[in-house]
Design a protein around this motif. Sequence first.
Motif, PDB file in Angstrom:
ATOM      1  N   LEU A  79      29.747  36.335  33.837  1.00  0.00           N
ATOM      2  CA  LEU A  79      30.365  37.155  34.659  1.00  0.00           C
ATOM      3  C   LEU A  79      29.695  36.590  36.087  1.00  0.00           C
ATOM      4  O   LEU A  79      30.414  36.295  37.076  1.00  0.00           O
ATOM      5  CB  LEU A  79      29.969  38.688  34.552  1.00  0.00           C
ATOM      6  N   LEU A  80      28.659  36.159  36.208  1.00  0.00           N
ATOM      7  CA  LEU A  80      27.611  35.699  37.383  1.00  0.00           C
ATOM      8  C   LEU A  80      28.188  34.585  37.709  1.00  0.00           C
ATOM      9  O   LEU A  80      28.530  34.232  39.097  1.00  0.00           O
ATOM     10  CB  LEU A  80      26.076  35.826  37.145  1.00  0.00           C
ATOM     11  N   LEU A  81      28.350  33.658  36.819  1.00  0.00           N
ATOM     12  CA  LEU A  81      28.974  32.053  37.140  1.00  0.00           C
ATOM     13  C   LEU A  81      30.161  32.331  37.944  1.00  0.00           C
ATOM     14  O   LEU A  81      30.813  31.777  38.694  1.00  0.00           O
ATOM     15  CB  LEU A  81      28.778  31.398  35.916  1.00  0.00           C
ATOM     16  N   SER A  82      31.189  33.061  37.258  1.00  0.00           N
ATOM     17  CA  SER A  82      32.405  33.186  37.568  1.00  0.00           C
ATOM     18  C   SER A  82      32.497  33.979  38.982  1.00  0.00           C
ATOM     19  O   SER A  82      33.379  33.554  39.800  1.00  0.00           O
ATOM     20  CB  SER A  82      33.402  34.183  36.506  1.00  0.00           C
ATOM     21  N   LEU A  83      31.856  35.121  39.041  1.00  0.00           N
ATOM     22  CA  LEU A  83      31.877  35.668  40.457  1.00  0.00           C
ATOM     23  C   LEU A  83      31.321  34.512  41.547  1.00  0.00           C
ATOM     24  O   LEU A  83      32.095  34.669  42.571  1.00  0.00           O
ATOM     25  CB  LEU A  83      31.064  37.038  40.279  1.00  0.00           C
TER      26      LEU A  83
ATOM     27  N   PHE B 221      44.680  34.129  39.620  1.00  0.00           N
ATOM     28  CA  PHE B 221      44.267  33.177  38.378  1.00  0.00           C
ATOM     29  C   PHE B 221      42.951  33.200  38.001  1.00  0.00           C
ATOM     30  O   PHE B 221      42.557  33.063  36.867  1.00  0.00           O
ATOM     31  CB  PHE B 221      44.865  31.815  38.877  1.00  0.00           C
ATOM     32  N   ARG B 222      42.255  32.848  38.999  1.00  0.00           N
ATOM     33  CA  ARG B 222      40.550  32.817  38.743  1.00  0.00           C
ATOM     34  C   ARG B 222      40.022  34.170  38.128  1.00  0.00           C
ATOM     35  O   ARG B 222      39.185  34.172  37.197  1.00  0.00           O
ATOM     36  CB  ARG B 222      39.700  32.653  40.166  1.00  0.00           C
ATOM     37  N   ILE B 223      40.686  35.382  38.611  1.00  0.00           N
ATOM     38  CA  ILE B 223      40.370  36.614  38.069  1.00  0.00           C
ATOM     39  C   ILE B 223      40.649  36.681  36.626  1.00  0.00           C
ATOM     40  O   ILE B 223      39.972  37.014  35.722  1.00  0.00           O
ATOM     41  CB  ILE B 223      41.036  37.789  38.650  1.00  0.00           C
TER      42      ILE B 223
ATOM     43  N   ILE C  68      38.059  34.836  34.283  1.00  0.00           N
ATOM     44  CA  ILE C  68      36.898  35.188  34.827  1.00  0.00           C
ATOM     45  C   ILE C  68      35.708  35.077  33.699  1.00  0.00           C
ATOM     46  O   ILE C  68      34.538  34.716  33.789  1.00  0.00           O
ATOM     47  CB  ILE C  68      36.568  36.816  35.358  1.00  0.00           C
ATOM     48  N   LEU C  69      36.088  34.975  32.549  1.00  0.00           N
ATOM     49  CA  LEU C  69      35.392  34.977  31.117  1.00  0.00           C
ATOM     50  C   LEU C  69      35.106  33.347  30.597  1.00  0.00           C
ATOM     51  O   LEU C  69      34.514  33.277  29.683  1.00  0.00           O
ATOM     52  CB  LEU C  69      35.676  35.871  30.167  1.00  0.00           C
ATOM     53  N   ASP C  70      35.663  32.449  31.706  1.00  0.00           N
ATOM     54  CA  ASP C  70      35.512  31.038  31.010  1.00  0.00           C
ATOM     55  C   ASP C  70      34.185  30.431  31.640  1.00  0.00           C
ATOM     56  O   ASP C  70      33.461  29.794  31.044  1.00  0.00           O
ATOM     57  CB  ASP C  70      36.739  30.318  31.403  1.00  0.00           C
ATOM     58  N   ALA C  71      34.310  30.722  33.012  1.00  0.00           N
ATOM     59  CA  ALA C  71      33.159  30.144  33.742  1.00  0.00           C
ATOM     60  C   ALA C  71      32.697  28.823  34.011  1.00  0.00           C
ATOM     61  O   ALA C  71      31.732  28.285  33.983  1.00  0.00           O
ATOM     62  CB  ALA C  71      31.758  30.983  33.163  1.00  0.00           C
TER      63      ALA C  71
ATOM     64  N   PHE D 183      38.945  38.352  22.279  1.00  0.00           N
ATOM     65  CA  PHE D 183      38.245  39.144  23.092  1.00  0.00           C
ATOM     66  C   PHE D 183      38.330  38.666  24.506  1.00  0.00           C
ATOM     67  O   PHE D 183      38.722  39.609  25.368  1.00  0.00           O
ATOM     68  CB  PHE D 183      36.854  39.550  22.642  1.00  0.00           C
ATOM     69  N   LYS D 184      38.098  37.429  24.806  1.00  0.00           N
ATOM     70  CA  LYS D 184      38.160  37.129  25.967  1.00  0.00           C
ATOM     71  C   LYS D 184      39.582  37.157  26.595  1.00  0.00           C
ATOM     72  O   LYS D 184      39.923  37.355  27.836  1.00  0.00           O
ATOM     73  CB  LYS D 184      37.774  35.587  26.195  1.00  0.00           C
ATOM     74  N   SER D 185      40.662  36.606  25.787  1.00  0.00           N
ATOM     75  CA  SER D 185      42.212  36.738  26.102  1.00  0.00           C
ATOM     76  C   SER D 185      42.388  38.037  26.540  1.00  0.00           C
ATOM     77  O   SER D 185      43.242  38.435  27.450  1.00  0.00           O
ATOM     78  CB  SER D 185      42.914  36.253  24.991  1.00  0.00           C
ATOM     79  N   VAL D 186      42.059  39.037  25.796  1.00  0.00           N
ATOM     80  CA  VAL D 186      42.712  40.456  26.032  1.00  0.00           C
ATOM     81  C   VAL D 186      41.817  40.931  27.563  1.00  0.00           C
ATOM     82  O   VAL D 186      42.486  41.667  28.147  1.00  0.00           O
ATOM     83  CB  VAL D 186      41.954  41.553  24.868  1.00  0.00           C
ATOM     84  N   ILE D 187      40.818  40.625  27.591  1.00  0.00           N
ATOM     85  CA  ILE D 187      39.986  41.036  28.818  1.00  0.00           C
ATOM     86  C   ILE D 187      40.729  40.377  30.120  1.00  0.00           C
ATOM     87  O   ILE D 187      41.035  40.903  31.281  1.00  0.00           O
ATOM     88  CB  ILE D 187      38.469  40.827  28.881  1.00  0.00           C
TER      89      ILE D 187
END
Length: 322
Positions: free
Chosen positions: A98-102, A246-248, A251-254, A297-301
């Motif tokens: 989350l930190l890297l993505s944000l 798209f970036r949001i 967000i769990l890819d980073a 889990f990542k896809s659902v989020i």
Amino acid sequence: MQANSPAKELNPRLQAVPRSKMALAIAALVRYRWLYILMAPGVLYYLVYHYMPMFGLVVAFKEYNLMKGVWSSPWVGLDNFKEIFSTPEFGVLMKNTLLLSLYRILFNMLPDVVLALMLNEIRVRWFKRVVQTITYGPHFLSWIIVYGLVFSFFAPGSGLVTTFVRDMGWGSIDVLTNSDVFRPMLLVTDIWKNTGFGAIIYMAALATINHELYEAAVVDGAGRWRQMWHITLPGIREVFILLLIFRIGHILDAGFEQVYIFLNARVYDVGDILDTWIFRRGIEQLDFSVPAAMGVFKSVIGLILVIGANRLAKKLGGSGIW
């Protein structure tokens, strides 16, 4: 008075005959056949690489065995998801991801806009093209090459910069294996590599702005800053919101590829993310069920975040994705 031709007399009758939906669909298919042919490769790509692999999601609910295959492996229900949330490092993985993505959203989107605005203000065409080429070039480099360049400059004890600093008597610097600078290093290299590409997207949006708006602003006495604030920035707002959504959603890819290449044992506490954990668990340990559950889990989020961001964008006056 000229008599109507037989064809004209039959036209109302022909128009009154209802055509089936199938016939209309076939007629449209024949009429736009070349457009459908051009669209076919893209559709096939998504079918083969995005939709067909979805059948493998059942692995997330099974104790997958390579010898038994997908369908013969026993069902375990939600046990794989329970194992994910009970993993000791799950909290650290989520925090780092989350930190890297944000950080990427907050700091890596602004340089794209700034570079596009600067290029838009350049009036010398050859200089503008040179700057575009230089800034867009790194986008074609793989992360392996980027890491090789960074390593040649900042390798501990042998890098060009580290050697220069040491020979000048300024002490020693540690970049690649320092937890404090690992995330900033990822952000800086990502900015250097992808800013040119992002600027081109905004440049395309700037090209669609009506130039009569600028002429009217000049007549009203508006300067460059006023024109940029009231015309240019509103003109690229929709594109910015679209890219933000798209970036949001991711967000769990980073940025798995970049992080995995730059990652080393001394920065695991700040650099280990969900995707690198999935890679180690799935590819290195050949345990596919739990990583598949993590992927679900990542896809659902991501889906929830995209829907939420799209609705928020519409409420704020934007058009959103749909």
